[in-house]
Each structure stands twice: as structure tokens, then as C-alpha cells.
Design a protein around this motif. Structure first.
Motif, PDB file in Angstrom:
ATOM      1  N   TRP A  52       0.816  -1.222   0.000  1.00 52.04           N
ATOM      2  CA  TRP A  52       0.000   0.000   0.000  1.00 52.04           C
ATOM      3  C   TRP A  52       0.847   1.269   0.000  1.00 52.04           C
ATOM      4  O   TRP A  52       0.316   2.378   0.133  1.00 52.04           O
ATOM      5  CB  TRP A  52      -0.929   0.014   1.222  1.00 52.04           C
ATOM      6  CG  TRP A  52      -2.075  -0.932   1.047  1.00 52.04           C
ATOM      7  CD1 TRP A  52      -2.134  -2.241   1.447  1.00 52.04           C
ATOM      8  CD2 TRP A  52      -3.301  -0.653   0.398  1.00 52.04           C
ATOM      9  NE1 TRP A  52      -3.333  -2.784   1.091  1.00 52.04           N
ATOM     10  CE2 TRP A  52      -4.084  -1.824   0.438  1.00 52.04           C
ATOM     11  CE3 TRP A  52      -3.827   0.480  -0.225  1.00 52.04           C
ATOM     12  CZ2 TRP A  52      -5.348  -1.901  -0.111  1.00 52.04           C
ATOM     13  CZ3 TRP A  52      -5.096   0.398  -0.760  1.00 52.04           C
ATOM     14  CH2 TRP A  52      -5.835  -0.785  -0.700  1.00 52.04           C
ATOM     15  N   VAL A  90       2.460   3.054  -2.275  1.00 51.57           N
ATOM     16  CA  VAL A  90       2.187   4.074  -3.300  1.00 51.57           C
ATOM     17  C   VAL A  90       0.915   4.840  -2.978  1.00 51.57           C
ATOM     18  O   VAL A  90       0.899   6.081  -2.966  1.00 51.57           O
ATOM     19  CB  VAL A  90       2.097   3.417  -4.700  1.00 51.57           C
ATOM     20  CG1 VAL A  90       1.533   4.399  -5.735  1.00 51.57           C
ATOM     21  CG2 VAL A  90       3.465   2.926  -5.136  1.00 51.57           C
ATOM     22  N   ASN A  91      -0.168   4.120  -2.696  1.00 50.41           N
ATOM     23  CA  ASN A  91      -1.437   4.781  -2.373  1.00 50.41           C
ATOM     24  C   ASN A  91      -1.327   5.593  -1.088  1.00 50.41           C
ATOM     25  O   ASN A  91      -1.868   6.701  -0.998  1.00 50.41           O
ATOM     26  CB  ASN A  91      -2.565   3.759  -2.233  1.00 50.41           C
ATOM     27  CG  ASN A  91      -2.972   3.163  -3.555  1.00 50.41           C
ATOM     28  OD1 ASN A  91      -2.715   3.731  -4.608  1.00 50.41           O
ATOM     29  ND2 ASN A  91      -3.590   1.999  -3.520  1.00 50.41           N
ATOM     30  N   THR A  92      -0.627   5.034  -0.103  1.00 49.14           N
ATOM     31  CA  THR A  92      -0.476   5.732   1.177  1.00 49.14           C
ATOM     32  C   THR A  92       0.347   7.006   1.001  1.00 49.14           C
ATOM     33  O   THR A  92      -0.001   8.058   1.544  1.00 49.14           O
ATOM     34  CB  THR A  92       0.165   4.797   2.218  1.00 49.14           C
ATOM     35  OG1 THR A  92      -0.651   3.620   2.344  1.00 49.14           O
ATOM     36  CG2 THR A  92       0.268   5.464   3.571  1.00 49.14           C
ATOM     37  N   ALA A 121       0.681   8.814  -1.735  1.00 48.70           N
ATOM     38  CA  ALA A 121      -0.142   9.809  -2.449  1.00 48.70           C
ATOM     39  C   ALA A 121      -1.161  10.426  -1.508  1.00 48.70           C
ATOM     40  O   ALA A 121      -1.398  11.644  -1.540  1.00 48.70           O
ATOM     41  CB  ALA A 121      -0.838   9.149  -3.643  1.00 48.70           C
ATOM     42  N   ALA A 160      -4.706  12.980  -7.053  1.00 50.24           N
ATOM     43  CA  ALA A 160      -4.347  11.655  -6.539  1.00 50.24           C
ATOM     44  C   ALA A 160      -3.736  10.777  -7.627  1.00 50.24           C
ATOM     45  O   ALA A 160      -2.741  10.080  -7.378  1.00 50.24           O
ATOM     46  CB  ALA A 160      -5.563  10.980  -5.912  1.00 50.24           C
ATOM     47  N   SER A 161      -4.298  10.793  -8.819  1.00 50.83           N
ATOM     48  CA  SER A 161      -3.780   9.933  -9.894  1.00 50.83           C
ATOM     49  C   SER A 161      -2.347  10.286 -10.263  1.00 50.83           C
ATOM     50  O   SER A 161      -1.494   9.401 -10.406  1.00 50.83           O
ATOM     51  CB  SER A 161      -4.662  10.029 -11.136  1.00 50.83           C
ATOM     52  OG  SER A 161      -5.922   9.487 -10.871  1.00 50.83           O
ATOM     53  N   LYS A 213      -0.011   9.180  -7.481  1.00 48.91           N
ATOM     54  CA  LYS A 213       0.199   7.719  -7.497  1.00 48.91           C
ATOM     55  C   LYS A 213       1.189   7.339  -8.593  1.00 48.91           C
ATOM     56  O   LYS A 213       2.062   6.492  -8.372  1.00 48.91           O
ATOM     57  CB  LYS A 213      -1.125   6.987  -7.689  1.00 48.91           C
ATOM     58  CG  LYS A 213      -1.998   7.012  -6.460  1.00 48.91           C
ATOM     59  CD  LYS A 213      -3.319   6.321  -6.737  1.00 48.91           C
ATOM     60  CE  LYS A 213      -4.268   6.515  -5.580  1.00 48.91           C
ATOM     61  NZ  LYS A 213      -5.590   5.903  -5.834  1.00 48.91           N
ATOM     62  N   GLU A 214       1.075   7.956  -9.748  1.00 52.10           N
ATOM     63  CA  GLU A 214       2.031   7.682 -10.836  1.00 52.10           C
ATOM     64  C   GLU A 214       3.448   8.055 -10.421  1.00 52.10           C
ATOM     65  O   GLU A 214       4.396   7.317 -10.667  1.00 52.10           O
ATOM     66  CB  GLU A 214       1.629   8.453 -12.098  1.00 52.10           C
ATOM     67  CG  GLU A 214       0.447   7.888 -12.827  1.00 52.10           C
ATOM     68  CD  GLU A 214       0.082   8.696 -14.068  1.00 52.10           C
ATOM     69  OE1 GLU A 214       0.977   9.326 -14.666  1.00 52.10           O
ATOM     70  OE2 GLU A 214      -1.118   8.701 -14.418  1.00 52.10           O
ATOM     71  N   TYR A 218       4.711   8.322  -7.332  1.00 49.16           N
ATOM     72  CA  TYR A 218       5.233   7.432  -6.299  1.00 49.16           C
ATOM     73  C   TYR A 218       5.480   6.023  -6.827  1.00 49.16           C
ATOM     74  O   TYR A 218       6.428   5.359  -6.398  1.00 49.16           O
ATOM     75  CB  TYR A 218       4.330   7.444  -5.059  1.00 49.16           C
ATOM     76  CG  TYR A 218       4.485   8.722  -4.270  1.00 49.16           C
ATOM     77  CD1 TYR A 218       5.684   9.019  -3.620  1.00 49.16           C
ATOM     78  CD2 TYR A 218       3.453   9.647  -4.198  1.00 49.16           C
ATOM     79  CE1 TYR A 218       5.850  10.205  -2.919  1.00 49.16           C
ATOM     80  CE2 TYR A 218       3.600  10.827  -3.487  1.00 49.16           C
ATOM     81  CZ  TYR A 218       4.808  11.105  -2.852  1.00 49.16           C
ATOM     82  OH  TYR A 218       4.964  12.278  -2.152  1.00 49.16           O
ATOM     83  N   GLN A 219       4.671   5.558  -7.751  1.00 50.08           N
ATOM     84  CA  GLN A 219       4.889   4.250  -8.363  1.00 50.08           C
ATOM     85  C   GLN A 219       6.274   4.210  -9.011  1.00 50.08           C
ATOM     86  O   GLN A 219       7.045   3.270  -8.810  1.00 50.08           O
ATOM     87  CB  GLN A 219       3.818   3.965  -9.430  1.00 50.08           C
ATOM     88  CG  GLN A 219       3.963   2.622 -10.094  1.00 50.08           C
ATOM     89  CD  GLN A 219       3.626   1.472  -9.169  1.00 50.08           C
ATOM     90  OE1 GLN A 219       2.663   1.524  -8.425  1.00 50.08           O
ATOM     91  NE2 GLN A 219       4.419   0.430  -9.208  1.00 50.08           N
TER      92      GLN A 219
END
Length: 158
Positions: free
Chosen positions: A114, A116-118, A120, A144-145, A148-149, A151-152
Motif C-alpha cells: 500500500w 504508493v497509495n499511502t 499519495a 491523486a492519480s 500515485k504515478e 510514487y509508483q
């Protein structure tokens, strides 16, 4: 100072770390961080029910039927605020810096799936915290999108 968070691994646990500079003194930033009506504006699922003392509880509600409590594990006004939430640790430290404050926000957890989501999510929350500290109206950006990109890609390099 990088506005993005970083991910670190140590002894099987993971930590997201963010740094933010505020032109206000630690006392002023600490007050916003620990005042229930402000805390519930920038911290996900916080209900605004907080007993701000060492060992005190913070109430959360995910809006989908799950409620839980965190326990305050560190409280040193105006420099340190930490709590344990469902096994995770959140620590916020403030240091006097350049006529203002450097905030170091660290979230320590076990499951990196989690991350990446965390990251962001915290990024967005800390942007809102900045708005509150600076006396601006709260505006949640629809980013958010893209976060996420970012941090991914950033965490893939780790």
C-alpha cells in the motif's frame, strides 16, 4: 527541500517520510496539528474526538462502517506528536528552522503493497495541513492519480 515523500525499509518495516517547511514557529504548527477541529480537516477518517495527552485516544471512522482508535505514544509540546494506529506508527516532529519550522512526518508500517497509495494520500493530506497552517481555506486538489504515478515510479527505483 523535496516536496515528495520517500520510502525506507528497515528490519522488515517500511517508513514513509515527508518534510515540509512552514514560516510559522513550531508552537503555531503544533497547535494546528493537535487541535481536534483542525486535525479532522487534514487527517483521513479522524472524527475530531481526541484526548490530547500521552496515552490519550484519537477516534477514527472510515465512513464505511469501520471505527477504530489510535493511542498517543509521544507528546512533547511543541516539538513531537506521535501515535499508534492499527499497528502503524505516525510521528510528527517539528524543529525550529530559518525563522519557521521544519516538520518531519513519518508513517511506519509493515505491508509495503500500500506504499504508493499511502504516499499519495499523505502527500495530499500534508498539502491540506499547509493550507490550514497558513490560514487558507481547505481545498483538496484532484491530483491523486498523478501522485500515485509519481510514487509508483519513485518507489520502483528503490
Amino acid at each position: 527541500m523535496n516536496k515528495y515523500g520517500t520510502l525506507h525499509e528497515s528490519n522488515g518495516r517500511y517508513a514513509l517520510r515527508f518534510e515540509r517547511f512552514f514560516p510559522q514557529k513550531p508552537e503555531d504548527v503544533f497547535l494546528v496539528i493537535t487541535t481536534p477541529r483542525y486535525f479532522s480537516q487534514w487527517y483521513p477518517f479522524a472524527t475530531g474526538e481526541m484526548d490530547v495527552r500521552l496515552g490519550g485516544k484519537i477516534d477514527f471512522d472510515d465512513g464505511e462502517g469501520t471505527t477504530y482508535k489510535a493511542t498517543i505514544t509521544e507528546l512533547e509540546k511543541p516539538y513531537l506528536f506521535g501515535f499508534r494506529e492499527e499497528g502503524d506508527l505516525v510521528n510528527i516532529s517539528l524543529q525550529e528552522r530559518d525563522k519557521g519550522s521544519l516538520m518531519i512526518f513519518t508513517h511506519t508500517f509493515d505491508d509495503d503493497s500500500w506504499a504508493v497509495n499511502t504516499a499519495a494520500g499523505w502527500h495530499r493530506c500534508l498539502d491540506v495541513l499547509r493550507q490550514i497552517v497558513n490560514g487558507h481555506p481547505v481545498e483538496w486538489k484532484d491530483n491523486a492519480s498523478e501522485l500515485k504515478e509519481y510514487y509508483q515510479e519513485a518507489f520502483r527505483a528503490n
